[in-house]
Design an enzyme around this catalytic site. Sequence first.
Site, PDB file in Angstrom:
ATOM      1  N   CYS A 141       0.803  -1.227   0.000  1.00 56.03           N
ATOM      2  CA  CYS A 141       0.000   0.000   0.000  1.00 56.03           C
ATOM      3  C   CYS A 141       0.833   1.273   0.000  1.00 56.03           C
ATOM      4  O   CYS A 141       0.274   2.371   0.079  1.00 56.03           O
ATOM      5  CB  CYS A 141      -0.956  -0.012   1.188  1.00 56.03           C
ATOM      6  SG  CYS A 141      -2.134  -1.377   1.093  1.00 56.03           S
ATOM      7  N   HIS A 269      -1.708   8.319   6.474  1.00 54.25           N
ATOM      8  CA  HIS A 269      -2.116   7.067   5.837  1.00 54.25           C
ATOM      9  C   HIS A 269      -3.545   6.736   6.271  1.00 54.25           C
ATOM     10  O   HIS A 269      -4.378   6.383   5.445  1.00 54.25           O
ATOM     11  CB  HIS A 269      -1.135   5.960   6.222  1.00 54.25           C
ATOM     12  CG  HIS A 269      -1.300   4.700   5.433  1.00 54.25           C
ATOM     13  ND1 HIS A 269      -1.233   4.656   4.054  1.00 54.25           N
ATOM     14  CD2 HIS A 269      -1.525   3.412   5.840  1.00 54.25           C
ATOM     15  CE1 HIS A 269      -1.396   3.410   3.643  1.00 54.25           C
ATOM     16  NE2 HIS A 269      -1.589   2.639   4.700  1.00 54.25           N
ATOM     17  N   HIS A 306      -9.485   2.892   0.748  1.00 52.70           N
ATOM     18  CA  HIS A 306      -8.053   2.571   0.707  1.00 52.70           C
ATOM     19  C   HIS A 306      -7.735   2.097  -0.702  1.00 52.70           C
ATOM     20  O   HIS A 306      -8.106   0.989  -1.101  1.00 52.70           O
ATOM     21  CB  HIS A 306      -7.727   1.485   1.730  1.00 52.70           C
ATOM     22  CG  HIS A 306      -6.252   1.320   1.947  1.00 52.70           C
ATOM     23  ND1 HIS A 306      -5.311   1.784   1.050  1.00 52.70           N
ATOM     24  CD2 HIS A 306      -5.549   0.740   2.953  1.00 52.70           C
ATOM     25  CE1 HIS A 306      -4.101   1.495   1.495  1.00 52.70           C
ATOM     26  NE2 HIS A 306      -4.221   0.867   2.647  1.00 52.70           N
TER      27      HIS A 306
END
Length: 379
Positions: A141, A269, A306
């Site tokens: 990610c 994040h 996400h």
Amino acid sequence: MHVAITGADLLTCHGGTDATYAALTKGVDGSRALRFYDTDRINVTRGYHVDDEVGDDGDELPLRAGRWLARCVLGAVRKAGVDPARERVSVIVGTGLRELRAVERWALDGVPVRRRELHFTTAVREVLPEASEVITVSNACSASGHALALAQDLLAAGEADAVVAAGCDAMSESMLTMIGRVADAPTPALQPFQEGRAGVLLGEGAVAVVLRRAADAGPSALATVLGTGLSCDAHHETAPDVGGIVAAMRDAHRRAGVTPQDIGLVLAHGTGTALNDPTEAAALDTVFAGAAPGPVVTGIKGAIGHTSGSAALMSLLVAVEAMRSGSVPATVGLTKPIEAAAGLRLVIGEPAPCEARVAQVNAFGFGGVNAVSVIRVDR
């Protein structure tokens, strides 16, 4: 070496660059009922889908991530005025899943796929055939943050005149199943840093930025990338580690030639998970201790989900727009912060004024694969 962003484009569940930032400013949660999957079986009911075409049978088109990537690469290159026929242009694509969904459909539904299409060279060369090279990196990610770091290295080494750093990912059944299996019930909403948050939801899309050496960029550059710090702490297969994240942040500051006091904005994040949010908050507390009042902090995953390998560069473009516009979008889904984030200047409810000229962008991945970038906007 500092590099400049001379063109950019992105695609999220809200649409293109302008539509996405407008939705962030209005606090719009872009999640909706999940398409294409048996939601009872995977224990996930919502996601942040890109609203694109479907096939004649109502099913998803193949190789969706590559389609979005090609659109964004072409858009960014056109905005930057790059001529690949006259310049050495490299493309580096960061991704978490590549075209995993195509492999799943091949295995489960018999939809054929050619192996070379699982690498993004084919998609990129359809719109940029003269590109010197196309490199795909799969770094979980934080992948597009790693693509950005590699782009800086290529320019510093004189190996390219311009580099397109990009990211893309589409949802896959295996990734959805993974997040569903660790939840007692389907997650209703992604709420970064929220007390009682239920977990993560997946988004999808693509993003691309064109980079040049700052000395060659001219006055119309969108922003300057001062430095990107990386770490791979291998602390745990999935759990984040404060030490590894702090190391990436400090590496970014060192490479950028800044101190914590110089940074006025952080794009977190912020995945809305049990472990990431307090770990990230602790790392920010550690790095910015003594830098009172500290940077303003926001996150975008409550609005766009996400987006896996795209997440780093998507956050970076939001940081650029926040500094250029003087307004930081609020963290969608956040009303009551967790205790661990009490020391952070989180943007809640309404956009906050932004006088920052230097921002930090966080991206963390499974296995402790972390990327943190520092950017500057002059306006």
